[in-house]
Design a protein around this motif. Structure first.
Motif, PDB file in Angstrom:
ATOM      1  N   ARG A 163      50.304  33.279  39.171  1.00 30.72           N
ATOM      2  CA  ARG A 163      50.974  34.521  38.745  1.00 30.72           C
ATOM      3  C   ARG A 163      52.456  34.493  39.161  1.00 30.72           C
ATOM      4  NH1 ARG A 163      50.250  37.349  34.954  1.00 30.72           N
ATOM      5  NH2 ARG A 163      48.002  37.370  35.261  1.00 30.72           N
ATOM      6  N   GLN A 164      52.737  33.951  40.353  1.00 26.42           N
ATOM      7  CA  GLN A 164      54.130  33.837  40.824  1.00 26.42           C
ATOM      8  C   GLN A 164      54.865  32.726  40.078  1.00 26.42           C
ATOM      9  OE1 GLN A 164      52.605  33.074  44.924  1.00 26.42           O
ATOM     10  NE2 GLN A 164      54.251  34.434  45.579  1.00 26.42           N
ATOM     11  N   ALA A 165      54.098  31.695  39.724  1.00 32.74           N
ATOM     12  CA  ALA A 165      54.716  30.513  39.108  1.00 32.74           C
ATOM     13  C   ALA A 165      55.057  30.745  37.646  1.00 32.74           C
ATOM     14  CB  ALA A 165      53.774  29.315  39.235  1.00 32.74           C
TER      15      ALA A 165
ATOM     16  N   VAL B 257      55.795  17.811  44.722  1.00 31.04           N
ATOM     17  CA  VAL B 257      56.200  18.952  45.554  1.00 31.04           C
ATOM     18  C   VAL B 257      55.167  20.062  45.389  1.00 31.04           C
ATOM     19  CG1 VAL B 257      57.974  20.703  45.934  1.00 31.04           C
ATOM     20  CG2 VAL B 257      58.637  18.347  45.370  1.00 31.04           C
ATOM     21  N   LEU B 258      54.718  20.236  44.154  1.00 35.49           N
ATOM     22  CA  LEU B 258      53.651  21.187  43.861  1.00 35.49           C
ATOM     23  C   LEU B 258      52.415  20.415  43.432  1.00 35.49           C
ATOM     24  CD1 LEU B 258      55.728  23.803  41.845  1.00 35.49           C
ATOM     25  CD2 LEU B 258      54.846  24.037  44.181  1.00 35.49           C
ATOM     26  N   VAL B 259      51.310  20.725  44.062  1.00 33.97           N
ATOM     27  CA  VAL B 259      50.060  20.057  43.713  1.00 33.97           C
ATOM     28  C   VAL B 259      49.063  21.137  43.298  1.00 33.97           C
ATOM     29  CG1 VAL B 259      48.190  18.588  44.551  1.00 33.97           C
ATOM     30  CG2 VAL B 259      50.535  18.209  45.356  1.00 33.97           C
ATOM     31  N   GLU B 260      48.659  21.047  42.040  1.00 34.68           N
ATOM     32  CA  GLU B 260      47.769  22.093  41.541  1.00 34.68           C
ATOM     33  C   GLU B 260      46.401  21.978  42.191  1.00 34.68           C
ATOM     34  OE1 GLU B 260      47.768  22.882  37.362  1.00 34.68           O
ATOM     35  OE2 GLU B 260      46.573  24.697  37.703  1.00 34.68           O
ATOM     36  N   GLN B 261      45.891  23.125  42.584  1.00 32.56           N
ATOM     37  CA  GLN B 261      44.584  23.159  43.227  1.00 32.56           C
ATOM     38  C   GLN B 261      43.518  23.551  42.208  1.00 32.56           C
ATOM     39  OE1 GLN B 261      45.781  25.991  46.427  1.00 32.56           O
ATOM     40  NE2 GLN B 261      45.282  24.267  47.734  1.00 32.56           N
ATOM     41  N   ALA B 262      42.257  23.362  42.588  1.00 29.20           N
ATOM     42  CA  ALA B 262      41.161  23.785  41.716  1.00 29.20           C
ATOM     43  C   ALA B 262      41.272  25.292  41.491  1.00 29.20           C
ATOM     44  CB  ALA B 262      39.828  23.444  42.361  1.00 29.20           C
ATOM     45  N   PRO B 263      40.900  25.777  40.292  1.00 32.02           N
ATOM     46  CA  PRO B 263      40.978  27.215  40.031  1.00 32.02           C
ATOM     47  C   PRO B 263      40.196  28.000  41.087  1.00 32.02           C
ATOM     48  CG  PRO B 263      40.383  26.019  38.042  1.00 32.02           C
ATOM     49  CD  PRO B 263      40.335  25.030  39.161  1.00 32.02           C
ATOM     50  N   ALA B 264      40.730  29.135  41.431  1.00 40.05           N
ATOM     51  CA  ALA B 264      40.085  29.952  42.457  1.00 40.05           C
ATOM     52  C   ALA B 264      38.695  30.376  42.019  1.00 40.05           C
ATOM     53  CB  ALA B 264      40.937  31.184  42.735  1.00 40.05           C
ATOM     54  N   THR B 265      37.757  30.339  42.933  1.00 37.29           N
ATOM     55  CA  THR B 265      36.400  30.805  42.636  1.00 37.29           C
ATOM     56  C   THR B 265      36.090  32.088  43.404  1.00 37.29           C
ATOM     57  OG1 THR B 265      35.556  29.410  44.407  1.00 37.29           O
ATOM     58  CG2 THR B 265      35.514  28.481  42.189  1.00 37.29           C
TER      59      THR B 265
ATOM     60  N   GLN C  62      33.350  35.378  38.552  1.00 37.23           N
ATOM     61  CA  GLN C  62      32.282  34.967  37.635  1.00 37.23           C
ATOM     62  C   GLN C  62      32.793  34.917  36.204  1.00 37.23           C
ATOM     63  OE1 GLN C  62      29.033  37.682  38.355  1.00 37.23           O
ATOM     64  NE2 GLN C  62      28.648  36.822  40.404  1.00 37.23           N
ATOM     65  N   GLN C  63      32.145  34.040  35.424  1.00 28.46           N
ATOM     66  CA  GLN C  63      32.434  33.940  33.995  1.00 28.46           C
ATOM     67  C   GLN C  63      31.535  34.925  33.273  1.00 28.46           C
ATOM     68  OE1 GLN C  63      34.293  32.035  31.898  1.00 28.46           O
ATOM     69  NE2 GLN C  63      34.969  30.207  33.045  1.00 28.46           N
ATOM     70  N   VAL C  64      32.110  35.907  32.639  1.00 29.49           N
ATOM     71  CA  VAL C  64      31.307  36.863  31.866  1.00 29.49           C
ATOM     72  C   VAL C  64      31.919  36.980  30.483  1.00 29.49           C
ATOM     73  CG1 VAL C  64      30.445  39.230  31.726  1.00 29.49           C
ATOM     74  CG2 VAL C  64      30.747  38.147  33.970  1.00 29.49           C
ATOM     75  N   ASN C  65      31.160  36.604  29.481  1.00 27.46           N
ATOM     76  CA  ASN C  65      31.625  36.669  28.077  1.00 27.46           C
ATOM     77  C   ASN C  65      32.992  36.003  27.909  1.00 27.46           C
ATOM     78  OD1 ASN C  65      29.314  38.118  27.464  1.00 27.46           O
ATOM     79  ND2 ASN C  65      30.338  40.087  27.836  1.00 27.46           N
ATOM     80  N   GLY C  66      33.145  34.825  28.528  1.00 28.93           N
ATOM     81  CA  GLY C  66      34.393  34.076  28.375  1.00 28.93           C
ATOM     82  C   GLY C  66      35.544  34.623  29.201  1.00 28.93           C
ATOM     83  N   GLN C  67      35.276  35.644  30.006  1.00 33.31           N
ATOM     84  CA  GLN C  67      36.325  36.187  30.869  1.00 33.31           C
ATOM     85  C   GLN C  67      36.031  35.852  32.323  1.00 33.31           C
ATOM     86  OE1 GLN C  67      36.239  40.411  29.760  1.00 33.31           O
ATOM     87  NE2 GLN C  67      38.378  40.173  29.121  1.00 33.31           N
ATOM     88  N   HIS C  68      37.105  35.707  33.099  1.00 33.46           N
ATOM     89  CA  HIS C  68      36.942  35.550  34.541  1.00 33.46           C
ATOM     90  C   HIS C  68      36.951  36.936  35.158  1.00 33.46           C
ATOM     91  CE1 HIS C  68      37.953  31.372  33.875  1.00 33.46           C
ATOM     92  NE2 HIS C  68      39.108  31.726  33.343  1.00 33.46           N
ATOM     93  N   ILE C  69      35.919  37.230  35.917  1.00 34.29           N
ATOM     94  CA  ILE C  69      35.852  38.567  36.512  1.00 34.29           C
ATOM     95  C   ILE C  69      35.564  38.452  38.004  1.00 34.29           C
ATOM     96  CG2 ILE C  69      34.596  40.755  36.540  1.00 34.29           C
ATOM     97  CD1 ILE C  69      34.190  40.434  33.553  1.00 34.29           C
ATOM     98  N   ALA C  70      36.426  39.110  38.790  1.00 33.73           N
ATOM     99  CA  ALA C  70      36.163  39.227  40.223  1.00 33.73           C
ATOM    100  C   ALA C  70      35.237  40.421  40.367  1.00 33.73           C
ATOM    101  CB  ALA C  70      37.461  39.445  40.989  1.00 33.73           C
ATOM    102  N   VAL C  71      34.006  40.108  40.715  1.00 35.82           N
ATOM    103  CA  VAL C  71      32.958  41.133  40.665  1.00 35.82           C
ATOM    104  C   VAL C  71      32.907  41.892  41.991  1.00 35.82           C
ATOM    105  CG1 VAL C  71      30.479  41.523  40.366  1.00 35.82           C
ATOM    106  CG2 VAL C  71      31.637  39.700  39.088  1.00 35.82           C
ATOM    107  N   CYS C  72      32.904  43.203  41.887  1.00 35.48           N
ATOM    108  CA  CYS C  72      32.681  44.018  43.073  1.00 35.48           C
ATOM    109  C   CYS C  72      31.190  44.313  43.166  1.00 35.48           C
ATOM    110  CB  CYS C  72      33.466  45.329  42.989  1.00 35.48           C
ATOM    111  SG  CYS C  72      33.104  46.425  44.375  1.00 35.48           S
TER     112      CYS C  72
ATOM    113  N   ASP D   5      46.261  32.367  34.731  1.00 32.66           N
ATOM    114  CA  ASP D   5      47.357  32.315  35.714  1.00 32.66           C
ATOM    115  C   ASP D   5      46.935  32.869  37.062  1.00 32.66           C
ATOM    116  OD1 ASP D   5      49.367  30.993  34.441  1.00 32.66           O
ATOM    117  OD2 ASP D   5      50.294  32.798  33.592  1.00 32.66           O
ATOM    118  N   ASP D   6      46.050  33.887  37.028  1.00 33.79           N
ATOM    119  CA  ASP D   6      45.599  34.462  38.302  1.00 33.79           C
ATOM    120  C   ASP D   6      44.837  33.430  39.121  1.00 33.79           C
ATOM    121  OD1 ASP D   6      46.541  37.101  37.970  1.00 33.79           O
ATOM    122  OD2 ASP D   6      44.912  37.501  36.565  1.00 33.79           O
ATOM    123  N   LEU D   7      44.084  32.597  38.434  1.00 34.07           N
ATOM    124  CA  LEU D   7      43.194  31.663  39.129  1.00 34.07           C
ATOM    125  C   LEU D   7      43.885  30.356  39.502  1.00 34.07           C
ATOM    126  CD1 LEU D   7      39.955  32.226  37.037  1.00 34.07           C
ATOM    127  CD2 LEU D   7      40.635  33.276  39.188  1.00 34.07           C
ATOM    128  N   ARG D   8      45.035  30.097  38.867  1.00 31.07           N
ATOM    129  CA  ARG D   8      45.767  28.865  39.188  1.00 31.07           C
ATOM    130  C   ARG D   8      46.492  29.021  40.518  1.00 31.07           C
ATOM    131  NH1 ARG D   8      49.695  26.571  34.638  1.00 31.07           N
ATOM    132  NH2 ARG D   8      49.150  24.514  35.462  1.00 31.07           N
TER     133      ARG D   8
END
Ligand SMILES: [Zn+2]
Length: 326
Positions: A24-26, A42-50, A68-78, A91-94
């Protein structure tokens, strides 16, 4: 976008390793420069956030919530409230890890320092020599700059050369410790990615030069009742001290002249009336006290300057050369 990519990377690095740049910052910085930093490691991409931060005020008790993957969307589940679920995009997960030694190598290269920067201690590198023959070190984080034993390590690498350290801004007492050890300290943000003068990650060498000394000639500490002139402590009686403070107060504002009767009132109290000539005695005593130990006694005595119309005295120093502390 107010912050450049180099500035952002340096700022994130100040907290120490590992420094993470989130997608998101990048995102606003996407482009050729960003790709180059990826290529150079200088920048090393990490695995997408889980995992994702829990909701700001959640009772779920989790340390992190799953993405979680729900209907093709990434959702941070509460787990407790579906309405608090957060839909995330790619971008959020990168995220990118900022690789400190590769970042420093990039800075050295952009600044024209030949060769690989030599690691001195964790988070500190020896870049080489400045144009005025000072050993130049770079610390990316506050912790790195303040680690025990660093000053000795830098001294041994610098041999007899004076030392300049580029480091993040730090608390005044931390800074004083390094300055007292004889190091010249320059803030990272003052000389790298500071403004248009030095592009990208290069060091603006003109910002490394010691600032011309703006040290005030006269320093008065009221509570401690100490006076130093041109770096030399002066011993003053109470009366001499009070007179000097009075003159300094007036010299810091306008008019600088203190009339004789104001001096009398200050020294002896307003209720006692004396003839003006008696002010001469305390003035002479103050001049003597200031001149004691000075190489040029005559010019020091002239700092307490006679004035006419109105009759009185002034401290003949520009305000920037007077420091009147509480
Ligand atoms: Zn929640």
């Amino acid at each position: 976008m107010t912050e450049t990519l180099p500035r952002l990377l340096l700022r994130l690095s100040e907290a120490g390793d590992p420094a993470i740049l989130w997608g998101r910052q990048a995102a606003p910085h996407a482009g050729r420069d960003f790709e180059r930093l990826l290529d150079h490691g200088v920048l090393v991409e990490q695995a997408p956030a889980t995992e994702w931060d829990v909701c700001p005020a959640c009772d779920c008790g989790l340390y992190a919530r799953p993405v979680q993957q729900v209907n093709g969307q990434h959702i941070a589940v509460c787990p407790t409230d579906r309405r608090s679920d957060l839909v995330l995009d790619d971008d959020d997960l990168r995220s990118f890890r900022i690789h400190p030694s590769a970042l420093v190598r990039e800075i050295a290269m952009a600044s024209g320092f030949g060769g690989e920067p030599a690691p001195v201690a964790t988070g500190v590198w020896h870049l080489g020599e400045t144009s005025n023959q000072r050993a130049l070190f770079l610390a990316l984080s506050q912790d790195a700059a303040l680690q025990p034993g660093l000053i000795g390590l830098m001294r041994s690498l610098a041999r007899s050369s004076p030392i300049t350290v580029i480091a993040p801004a730090m608390a005044a007492d931390d800074r004083a410790r390094l300055v007292d050890a004889g190091l010249h300290l320059v803030d990272v943000s003052h000389c790298i990615a500071c403004d248009g003068a030095a592009p990208g990650l290069s060091i603006d060498q003109s910002k490394l030069e010691s600032q011309p000394s703006l040290a005030p000639r006269l320093v008065i500490q009221r509570a401690a009742k100490t006076v130093s002139l041109d770096g030399t402590p002066k011993t003053l009686s109470d009366q001499e001290f009070q007179l000097l403070v009075l003159l300094a107060e007036h010299a810091l504002k306008s008019p600088a002249i203190v009339e004789n009767r104001a001096i009398e009132a200050h020294i002896w109290g307003a209720s006692i009336h004396r003839i003006s000539s008696q002010v001469r005695e305390p003035v002479r005593a103050l001049r003597d006290a200031l001149a004691r130990g000075s190489t040029d006694a005559t010019s020091v005595r002239a700092l307490i300057e006679n004035r006419r119309n109105p009759n009185g005295y002034r401290l003949a120093l520009p305000s920037e050369e007077i420091e009147l502390l509480s």
